[in-house]
Design a protein around this motif. Sequence first.
Motif, PDB file in Angstrom:
ATOM      1  N   ILE A  26      23.906  31.636  42.809  1.00 56.87           N
ATOM      2  CA  ILE A  26      25.283  32.110  42.691  1.00 56.87           C
ATOM      3  C   ILE A  26      26.027  31.714  43.962  1.00 56.87           C
ATOM      4  O   ILE A  26      25.508  31.858  45.071  1.00 56.87           O
ATOM      5  CB  ILE A  26      25.327  33.627  42.481  1.00 56.87           C
ATOM      6  N   ALA A  27      27.263  31.212  43.794  1.00 58.87           N
ATOM      7  CA  ALA A  27      27.999  30.676  44.942  1.00 58.87           C
ATOM      8  C   ALA A  27      29.279  31.439  45.257  1.00 58.87           C
ATOM      9  O   ALA A  27      29.711  31.450  46.420  1.00 58.87           O
ATOM     10  CB  ALA A  27      28.345  29.210  44.687  1.00 58.87           C
ATOM     11  N   SER A  28      29.912  32.026  44.266  1.00 62.06           N
ATOM     12  CA  SER A  28      31.170  32.729  44.527  1.00 62.06           C
ATOM     13  C   SER A  28      31.444  33.693  43.392  1.00 62.06           C
ATOM     14  O   SER A  28      30.761  33.689  42.365  1.00 62.06           O
ATOM     15  CB  SER A  28      32.328  31.736  44.673  1.00 62.06           C
ATOM     16  N   GLY A  29      32.467  34.515  43.569  1.00 61.27           N
ATOM     17  CA  GLY A  29      32.821  35.450  42.518  1.00 61.27           C
ATOM     18  C   GLY A  29      34.020  36.301  42.894  1.00 61.27           C
ATOM     19  O   GLY A  29      34.647  36.123  43.941  1.00 61.27           O
ATOM     20  N   GLY A  30      34.314  37.247  42.009  1.00 60.85           N
ATOM     21  CA  GLY A  30      35.429  38.166  42.196  1.00 60.85           C
ATOM     22  C   GLY A  30      35.794  38.791  40.874  1.00 60.85           C
ATOM     23  O   GLY A  30      35.321  38.378  39.812  1.00 60.85           O
ATOM     24  N   GLY A  31      36.639  39.791  40.898  1.00 60.89           N
ATOM     25  CA  GLY A  31      37.025  40.511  39.695  1.00 60.89           C
ATOM     26  C   GLY A  31      37.929  39.690  38.795  1.00 60.89           C
ATOM     27  O   GLY A  31      38.803  38.957  39.256  1.00 60.89           O
TER      28      GLY A  31
ATOM     29  N   LYS B 122      45.161  30.636  41.725  1.00 58.00           N
ATOM     30  CA  LYS B 122      44.944  29.951  43.007  1.00 58.00           C
ATOM     31  C   LYS B 122      43.826  30.614  43.813  1.00 58.00           C
ATOM     32  O   LYS B 122      42.972  29.924  44.405  1.00 58.00           O
ATOM     33  CB  LYS B 122      46.231  29.942  43.828  1.00 58.00           C
ATOM     34  N   ARG B 123      43.808  31.960  43.819  1.00 54.18           N
ATOM     35  CA  ARG B 123      42.737  32.644  44.548  1.00 54.18           C
ATOM     36  C   ARG B 123      41.369  32.253  43.992  1.00 54.18           C
ATOM     37  O   ARG B 123      40.409  32.047  44.745  1.00 54.18           O
ATOM     38  CB  ARG B 123      42.931  34.161  44.475  1.00 54.18           C
ATOM     39  N   GLY B 124      41.283  32.169  42.658  1.00 53.62           N
ATOM     40  CA  GLY B 124      40.015  31.778  42.057  1.00 53.62           C
ATOM     41  C   GLY B 124      39.681  30.325  42.327  1.00 53.62           C
ATOM     42  O   GLY B 124      38.538  29.995  42.667  1.00 53.62           O
ATOM     43  N   TYR B 125      40.662  29.450  42.174  1.00 51.74           N
ATOM     44  CA  TYR B 125      40.429  28.024  42.425  1.00 51.74           C
ATOM     45  C   TYR B 125      39.960  27.805  43.863  1.00 51.74           C
ATOM     46  O   TYR B 125      38.978  27.082  44.115  1.00 51.74           O
ATOM     47  CB  TYR B 125      41.716  27.237  42.159  1.00 51.74           C
TER      48      TYR B 125
ATOM     49  N   ALA C 299      27.665  41.457  48.243  1.00 48.71           N
ATOM     50  CA  ALA C 299      29.122  41.470  48.115  1.00 48.71           C
ATOM     51  C   ALA C 299      29.577  42.672  47.290  1.00 48.71           C
ATOM     52  O   ALA C 299      30.489  43.416  47.693  1.00 48.71           O
ATOM     53  CB  ALA C 299      29.596  40.170  47.476  1.00 48.71           C
ATOM     54  N   VAL C 300      28.966  42.857  46.135  1.00 45.91           N
ATOM     55  CA  VAL C 300      29.393  43.935  45.239  1.00 45.91           C
ATOM     56  C   VAL C 300      29.067  45.294  45.840  1.00 45.91           C
ATOM     57  O   VAL C 300      29.900  46.218  45.811  1.00 45.91           O
ATOM     58  CB  VAL C 300      28.749  43.755  43.851  1.00 45.91           C
ATOM     59  N   GLU C 301      27.876  45.447  46.388  1.00 44.02           N
ATOM     60  CA  GLU C 301      27.511  46.737  46.986  1.00 44.02           C
ATOM     61  C   GLU C 301      28.457  47.102  48.121  1.00 44.02           C
ATOM     62  O   GLU C 301      28.848  48.270  48.258  1.00 44.02           O
ATOM     63  CB  GLU C 301      26.068  46.682  47.486  1.00 44.02           C
ATOM     64  N   THR C 302      28.820  46.114  48.926  1.00 42.33           N
ATOM     65  CA  THR C 302      29.733  46.375  50.038  1.00 42.33           C
ATOM     66  C   THR C 302      31.099  46.813  49.530  1.00 42.33           C
ATOM     67  O   THR C 302      31.682  47.797  50.024  1.00 42.33           O
ATOM     68  CB  THR C 302      29.888  45.116  50.911  1.00 42.33           C
TER      69      THR C 302
ATOM     70  N   GLY D 165      36.902  49.342  40.125  1.00 43.61           N
ATOM     71  CA  GLY D 165      35.931  48.807  39.184  1.00 43.61           C
ATOM     72  C   GLY D 165      35.744  47.319  39.400  1.00 43.61           C
ATOM     73  O   GLY D 165      36.496  46.655  40.142  1.00 43.61           O
ATOM     74  N   ASP D 166      34.752  46.763  38.725  1.00 43.12           N
ATOM     75  CA  ASP D 166      34.395  45.354  38.918  1.00 43.12           C
ATOM     76  C   ASP D 166      35.580  44.410  38.716  1.00 43.12           C
ATOM     77  O   ASP D 166      35.731  43.417  39.439  1.00 43.12           O
ATOM     78  CB  ASP D 166      33.283  44.955  37.939  1.00 43.12           C
ATOM     79  N   GLN D 167      36.421  44.703  37.735  1.00 40.89           N
ATOM     80  CA  GLN D 167      37.491  43.766  37.398  1.00 40.89           C
ATOM     81  C   GLN D 167      38.500  43.589  38.522  1.00 40.89           C
ATOM     82  O   GLN D 167      39.223  42.592  38.563  1.00 40.89           O
ATOM     83  CB  GLN D 167      38.199  44.212  36.126  1.00 40.89           C
ATOM     84  N   TYR D 168      38.551  44.531  39.470  1.00 35.06           N
ATOM     85  CA  TYR D 168      39.540  44.482  40.550  1.00 35.06           C
ATOM     86  C   TYR D 168      38.946  44.109  41.910  1.00 35.06           C
ATOM     87  O   TYR D 168      39.659  44.137  42.916  1.00 35.06           O
ATOM     88  CB  TYR D 168      40.253  45.829  40.666  1.00 35.06           C
ATOM     89  N   LEU D 169      37.661  43.752  41.964  1.00 30.04           N
ATOM     90  CA  LEU D 169      37.062  43.408  43.255  1.00 30.04           C
ATOM     91  C   LEU D 169      37.599  42.070  43.752  1.00 30.04           C
ATOM     92  O   LEU D 169      37.917  41.167  42.989  1.00 30.04           O
ATOM     93  CB  LEU D 169      35.536  43.360  43.130  1.00 30.04           C
ATOM     94  N   ASP D 170      37.677  41.957  45.077  1.00 30.23           N
ATOM     95  CA  ASP D 170      38.251  40.762  45.691  1.00 30.23           C
ATOM     96  C   ASP D 170      37.304  39.565  45.602  1.00 30.23           C
ATOM     97  O   ASP D 170      36.101  39.705  45.348  1.00 30.23           O
ATOM     98  CB  ASP D 170      38.562  41.031  47.167  1.00 30.23           C
ATOM     99  N   ALA D 171      37.866  38.400  45.861  1.00 29.43           N
ATOM    100  CA  ALA D 171      37.088  37.163  45.877  1.00 29.43           C
ATOM    101  C   ALA D 171      36.036  37.210  46.981  1.00 29.43           C
ATOM    102  O   ALA D 171      36.270  37.755  48.064  1.00 29.43           O
ATOM    103  CB  ALA D 171      38.009  35.969  46.091  1.00 29.43           C
TER     104      ALA D 171
END
Length: 539
Positions: free
Chosen positions: A195-200, A217-220, A237-240, A248-254
């Motif tokens: 896994i390399a990146s992610g976000g809500g 743009k944030r996702g790109y 990342a998620v635990e932090t 909730g997960d859908q609103y977590l930052d990149a």
Amino acid sequence: MPLTLHRHQAFSGRPGPLLLIIADGVGIAPAGPSNAVTEADTPSLDALLASPLSTQLLAHGAAVGLPSDDDMGNSEVGHNALGAGRIFAQGAKLVNKALADGSLFATDVWRTAIEHGRPHTMHFIGLHSDGNVHSSNEQLHQLLERAAEEGVRRVRVHILLDGRDVPSRSALDYIAQTEQVLQKINENHDADYRIASGGGRMTITMDRYQADWQMVKRGYDCHTHGIGRGFRSATEAVETMYAESDAGDQYLDAFVIVDDDGLPVGAMDDGDAVVLYNFRGDRSIEISQAYEDPHFDAFDRGRHPDVYFCGMLQYDGDKLVPKHYLVDPPVIERTMSEYLCAAGVRSFAISETQKFGHVTYFWNGNRSGYIDEALETYVEIPSDNVQFDTTPAMKVREITARTIELLRSGTFRFGRLNFPSGDMVGHTGHLPATIEAMEVIDECVAELVEVIDELGGMLVYTADHGNADIMFTEADGVRSPKTSHTLSPVPFVIHDSLYASEYQLVPPPNAGLSNVAATLFELLGYQAPPGYRSSLLRF
């Protein structure tokens, strides 16, 4: 087959217009504290549902073309079924079939992606859950395993956290499952898959209807350039971020995964392959354009790497987005709009930005633009770029006011509208806000009923799937917000102030959303076209 409508022999319709209201995400479930629909004070809706011309329709699973009756309905397939009057195999079902028979892996697109991935890196981007609304982790895992079998040694997965079609804080479970798959591939194939990146999903990448290009743009930037808060693993990342807020997960930052030197492990480069594994179109179009459009100007992409990009499906058949895709989308022709235009019937469609594409693009069988601009009027009320529990009314009152203008113009025989708030506010998991949303819908339905009666018309009230009807689950006294759609049936009600028992509401067994179009044709005074699912009426 010619697009010809024949007059109904027993019913010529009413002198006034027919209005279809689609209350998005408003299903029917047992009353109780978790049901925002029944907890709300809705005298107008209650009266409609108590009328003799009221029933329930299936809006999930096989009734809307999904693989099984464990699959929740969604707005895309719901509006396809409503507008086409038939059941078509939909995204997840199409992809499952193409994976099972191997046809996906025999396509030139897959082979080209593999050819890019072998000497470079193969990237997979998509919603990371088993919600089966936009994507499926099981499908992702099959793609990863096949890439390894075909000699791709370096893969990066860019995960969009769900928390909307699945429990609001379930990301860690899905990450653990994928990490297990990646570890097995690495051990068996001497590979480097991670896994390399992610976000809500409501923070990065998955915007729709051009509502918020900065979200894309944030996702790109995150997936392509490795721009985002650095962590050593997705779990960290998620635990932090869980510890830092109640989001909730859908609103977590990149976030991006970094190596010992703090450098991103999955930035893209020339020659790489990028596979967007979502199968649903609306939230896949804009990120596809960002990767493949040479003249893209919605935001500055920085150094745009020369990658081979493909989608799971073609998300917009008219605009050909993306150009390369792994599975052919369903062919949906002879929609209700096509027949009405061929018969010279004037109609309108209206919603706000968040659901405008559903009463146009998806209603029209995944077709962009007008069928016949001389006969149709489409009205989009701009949505606010906010979390919708902060504005529970959304633009429901504005949609209503504009609809009343259209009805009173005397121009239109048929109109359809989507009230989005039951779904969009329901997705936040905020019960009081969703109750308020339902009460605003009730207020506006009352206004529309009054106008329809004034004009001697008819009003049909229904929904495309459930959501607001189950807002939380409870176990051992602990309530957990439910932000996903439900398996609930949806209402179908005809309000006809001139009703003189000319017809009865007699649904066939297992009646669903695909039975609505034939019913609407009959209420307009036409016979349903051949091949359409049967009407809900008996004359």
